[in-house]
Write an enzyme that holds these catalytic residues in place. Structure first.
Site, PDB file in Angstrom:
ATOM      1  N   CYS A   1       0.256   0.283   3.025  1.00 25.47           N
ATOM      2  CA  CYS A   1       0.254  -0.449   4.283  1.00 25.47           C
ATOM      3  C   CYS A   1       1.668  -0.531   4.858  1.00 25.47           C
ATOM      4  CB  CYS A   1      -0.323  -1.847   4.079  1.00 25.47           C
ATOM      5  SG  CYS A   1       0.574  -2.795   2.848  1.00 25.47           S
TER       6      CYS A   1
ATOM      7  N   CYS B   1      12.382  -3.287   4.194  1.00 24.98           N
ATOM      8  CA  CYS B   1      12.692  -3.003   2.783  1.00 24.98           C
ATOM      9  C   CYS B   1      14.071  -3.551   2.458  1.00 24.98           C
ATOM     10  CB  CYS B   1      12.638  -1.496   2.549  1.00 24.98           C
ATOM     11  SG  CYS B   1      13.307  -0.961   0.966  1.00 24.98           S
TER      12      CYS B   1
ATOM     13  N   ASP C   1      24.298 -13.766   5.072  1.00 26.50           N
ATOM     14  CA  ASP C   1      24.045 -15.194   4.864  1.00 26.50           C
ATOM     15  C   ASP C   1      25.076 -16.069   5.560  1.00 26.50           C
ATOM     16  OD1 ASP C   1      21.826 -14.635   3.311  1.00 26.50           O
ATOM     17  OD2 ASP C   1      22.948 -14.650   1.425  1.00 26.50           O
TER      18      ASP C   1
ATOM     19  N   CYS D   1       8.666  -5.268   0.970  1.00 18.91           N
ATOM     20  CA  CYS D   1       7.946  -4.316   1.842  1.00 18.91           C
ATOM     21  C   CYS D   1       6.517  -4.773   2.091  1.00 18.91           C
ATOM     22  CB  CYS D   1       7.964  -2.919   1.227  1.00 18.91           C
ATOM     23  SG  CYS D   1       7.559  -2.888  -0.531  1.00 18.91           S
TER      24      CYS D   1
ATOM     25  N   ARG E   1       5.969   2.911  -9.665  1.00 19.41           N
ATOM     26  CA  ARG E   1       7.317   2.592  -9.160  1.00 19.41           C
ATOM     27  C   ARG E   1       8.333   3.568  -9.761  1.00 19.41           C
ATOM     28  NH1 ARG E   1       7.896  -2.355 -10.838  1.00 19.41           N
ATOM     29  NH2 ARG E   1       9.941  -2.229 -11.794  1.00 19.41           N
TER      30      ARG E   1
ATOM     31  N   CYS F   1      11.003  -5.633  -5.511  1.00 22.10           N
ATOM     32  CA  CYS F   1      10.979  -7.025  -5.027  1.00 22.10           C
ATOM     33  C   CYS F   1       9.756  -7.320  -4.156  1.00 22.10           C
ATOM     34  CB  CYS F   1      12.240  -7.318  -4.215  1.00 22.10           C
ATOM     35  SG  CYS F   1      12.402  -6.294  -2.732  1.00 22.10           S
TER      36      CYS F   1
ATOM     37  N   TYR G   1     -12.592  -3.357  -2.319  1.00 32.30           N
ATOM     38  CA  TYR G   1     -13.215  -3.106  -1.027  1.00 32.30           C
ATOM     39  C   TYR G   1     -14.665  -2.660  -1.245  1.00 32.30           C
ATOM     40  CZ  TYR G   1      -8.512  -3.679   0.838  1.00 32.30           C
ATOM     41  OH  TYR G   1      -7.284  -4.198   1.178  1.00 32.30           O
TER      42      TYR G   1
ATOM     43  N   GLU H   1      -6.728   7.554   4.443  1.00 30.37           N
ATOM     44  CA  GLU H   1      -7.510   6.746   3.508  1.00 30.37           C
ATOM     45  C   GLU H   1      -8.617   6.017   4.276  1.00 30.37           C
ATOM     46  OE1 GLU H   1      -6.335   3.857  -0.147  1.00 30.37           O
ATOM     47  OE2 GLU H   1      -5.627   3.204   1.796  1.00 30.37           O
TER      48      GLU H   1
ATOM     49  N   ARG I   1       6.364   2.464  -2.976  1.00 33.76           N
ATOM     50  CA  ARG I   1       7.667   1.792  -2.859  1.00 33.76           C
ATOM     51  C   ARG I   1       8.883   2.718  -3.048  1.00 33.76           C
ATOM     52  NH1 ARG I   1       6.370  -3.099  -6.752  1.00 33.76           N
ATOM     53  NH2 ARG I   1       5.216  -1.398  -7.722  1.00 33.76           N
TER      54      ARG I   1
END
Ligand code: ADP
Ligand code: SF4
Length: 679
Positions: A31, A359, A635, A347, A295, A344, A175, A104, A318
């Site tokens: 997605c 990301c 930050d 995403c 991953r 993490c 699904y 898909e 990812r």
């Protein structure tokens, strides 16, 4: 550099039914938070993956009918012919780079509440639908099953017209087709009850899809190799029997596992290649190619799994998001330059919040079309300005790399003896080791840039910054956790906060350890409260986590972690007090208050860890603004996630000396209408 010949096998073509994947790098469906709403963004994103060497690039889940509507989560769609052109954009952008494209096809069944279409959800039997939505499915009768097959075939034909090479029959992830496969499907007709009956609909759909488009398109099946269980002890009996029934019917098996938080688990809970033992038997029961995920960022792991015959194609979502150019880097012997995924799941939060993907490692992800950002190319500098960056956390490091690649002369100064800022410190907490990759990738890049230099152990003040006489100063000095407890619940300091028993996450990351029973007060709701509770508990301390939310680390529902975090804290014996705020702090206890009833209770605590909010470290900015060309990033500008810091540093570098009219907004995908003529 050239490629190590050992890796040649990863670049071999693989036949998948009537089509050939040019290599073994396969971007499985994932997605993006774009779906049918943002087709140009999507085409830009997928095209960059193909350019980066992914031989096969797939879409996200693509709805075949309005009775499968996942709003507010954006899926692709092939409901009617009007959808074909949008998806053709994606196909063309993939084909342009010599890759093949997969779609898909998807029906959500009970997983879709159909908020947008207002169709009644469908399922093998009537049961609650959506995500705790107060609606139920309608049990499908034979006529509905016939209709479903017609929708699927029609969507497959549209996909073929859009130019897709691979069409999926999607039978995983709870699904509709998966709901038919599960033991809970106890229909009394030939589509329920026995294992053969539960497999029937999938078998018929494979047959009919092949009949419809199989001459030019491969038909892939996405399937769970387990029905659940512990990560290390997945139960595979039924899936194995089903794959044995279907064996060579599909052209490709795309294998996953039942538990989504295991399949795409964060690195805090799930290591690389974790699915291996669960699905390593699949190739022994089918002669067709197998793709699966894990991953994968290590080329050695990829090589081993192909050589050992566990998989034919290296599936990745990812790793391809963090580095769309991962295959090309391996191909050119530049593995050290791979921007490795840190696990993490930021995403995934795009889709979860109905917004385009982002990301942590790759700030250009999702920005390919709307901002024209490319993960490997950046415009050359627009001036001869020299730049001083103060602070070497994720924002400062990303700015240094991107500015350096543009050709600016960059000096970075860091107060501590090590670079990385918050990622270095946080990566030492329980389960977060992989986060250090944010620093390591950038340090490697800086090492290749002769125009970027950095100084450690070099805290600079106002006078030193002026004395340096850089043309531009970028403050990336970060943020500090507040000690006074102000956050979402408290707009004012919590009474007693000045007590020496109050400590902050920065104190703990700096090496301070509480001594006795400790209360972690979490009004931040992301990972920090839970991670600190876990880290402290593992030192043997008695820990209670208190939060005004109704569950711990509640924002991590978006990263598919919340359940695992709550489970881990409970199993470690950490006390969890939810729906409760911290009302006051005393020297050896705290006062708690129910956010619902206002009931008060006292709990013994020798220390309280305030995890509430952060204050920007921006004093240098206020001292220097107007006296130097100065800007804040990360930050220091606005505390946020590591992803927002990296993005902020990258954005600064991209926008420096750029035409301002190009930098304010981004391109939007929206219907446009002619403005009425005035007067
Ligand atoms: P961000 O996420 O925005 O990059 P971090 O908190 O991770 O923020 O990093 C900020 C870095 O800035 C820290 O490593 C800190 O040591 C450094 N820093 C803060 N003030 C100064 C200063 N005056 N001089 C040099 N470095 C500083
Ligand atoms: Fe990996 Fe995190 Fe990027 Fe997702 S957001 S691809 S998990 S680094």
């Amino acid at each position: 550099m050239s490629r190590d010949p050992r890796f040649d096998v990863l670049f071999e073509p693989v036949r998948i039914g009537p089509v050939v994947a040019p290599n073994r790098f396969y971007q499985v469906p994932h997605c993006t938070g774009m779906g049918y709403r943002r087709p140009q963004s999507l085409a830009g994103l997928r095209g960059v993956k193909a350019e980066g060497g992914w031989g096969t690039v797939c879409t996200e889940y693509c709805s075949i009918h309005p009775s499968s509507d996942d709003e507010p989560y954006p899926s692709a769609s092939l409901w009617d012919d009007g959808d074909v052109g949008a998806l053709a954009l994606t196909v063309d952008s993939i084909h342009e780079h010599g890759a093949i494209a997969g779609v898909e096809l998807w029906h959500g069944g009970a997983a879709s509440a159909n908020h947008y279409s207002r169709e009644a959800p469908l399922g093998p039997h009537s049961r609650p639908a959506g995500v705790r939505d107060p609606v139920q499915t309608r049990a499908m009768d034979k006529a509905d099953i016939k209709e479903l097959k017609r929708w699927h075939v029609e969507a497959a034909r549209r996909a073929q017209r859009a130019g897709f090479d691979i069409v999926y029959v999607y039978a995983a992830h709870w699904y509709l087709l998966h709901q038919f496969l599960l033991p809970s499907n106890q229909r009394t007709d030939e589509y329920g009850g026995s294992l053969e009956n539960r497999t029937r609909l999938l078998r018929e759909l494979i047959e009919e899809t092949k009949e419809a488009v199989g001459e030019t398109c491969a038909v892939a099946v996405r399937f769970s190799a387990s029905t659940g269980g512990d990560d290390a002890n997945q139960i595979t009996t039924e899936p194995r029997a089903m794959i044995e029934i279907l064996a060579d019917m599909p052209d490709l098996w795309d294998i996953t596992v039942h538990d989504y938080s295991f399949e795409m688990g964060t690195s805090r809970f799930v290591p690389e290649a974790a699915l291996e033992s669960t699905m390593s038997w699949v190739k022994s029961v089918t002669g067709k190619p197998v793709v699966s995920v894990g991953r994968f960022t290590s080329s050695e792991t990829m090589l081993r799994l192909v050589r050992q015959g566990v998989i034919d194609l290296i599936g990745a979502a990812r790793p391809s998001i963090a580095d769309p150019f991962l295959p090309l880097k391996i191909s050119e012997g530049r593995e050290d330059e791979i921007r490795e995924c840190i696990g993490c799941n930021i995403c995934y939060t795009g889709d979860q919040t109905g917004t385009p993907i982002r990301c942590t490692q790759n700030p250009t992800m999702g920005e390919e079309w709307r901002k024209g950002w490319h993960p490997e190319r950046i415009p050359v500098r627009g001036s001869d300005s020299s730049i001083l960056i103060v602070g070497g956390g994720p924002a400062g490091l990303e700015a240094a790399v991107a500015l350096g690649k543009r050709g600016y002369d960059v000096t970075l100064t860091e107060a501590r003896k090590e670079l990385g800022g918050r990622v270095t410190r946080e990566s030492r907490l329980a389960g977060l080791a992989e986060w250090a990759r944010v620093r390591d990738y950038r340090l490697n890049q800086i090492g290749k840039l002769s125009n970027v230099e950095f100084f450690l152990d070099s805290r600079v003040d106002e006078a030193q910054i002026l004395e340096f006489e850089a043309d531009r100063v970028v403050l990336a000095t970060g943020a500090k956790w507040r000690r006074d407890g102000m956050g979402r619940w408290h707009d004012e300091p919590i009474p007693g906060w000045e007590s020496p028993t109050v400590i902050t996450p920065d104190d703990i990351m700096g090496g301070m350890l509480p001594t006795g029973p400790v209360v972690v007060y979490d009004d931040d709701h992301y990972y920090m409260g839970g991670v600190l509770a876990e880290t402290l508990r593992k030192t043997g301390l008695e820990v209670t986590l208190v939060t005004p939310a109704n569950e711990v680390s509640t924002w991590t529902t978006h990263t598919e972690e919340q359940h695992r975090i709550q489970e881990r804290l409970l199993s470690l014996g950490i006390g969890l007090v939810t729906g409760t705020s911290l009302a006051a702090v005393a020297s050896d206890s705290v006062t708690l208050e129910s956010i619902y009833t206002g009931n008060i209770s006292d709990v013994a605590a020798t220390n309280v860890v305030m995890v509430t909010s952060r204050a920007p470290v921006d004093d240098l900015y206020h001292a220097l603004v107007g006296r130097a060309q100065i800007q804040r990033i990360g930050d220091c500008f606005a505390p946020g996630t590591i992803a927002t810091s990296v993005y902020s540093g990258h954005r600064y570098a991209r926008e420096l000396d750029a035409d301002p009219s190009q930098t304010v907004a981004f391109r939007r995908e929206r219907p446009t209408f002619e403005a009425p003529s005035c007067c």
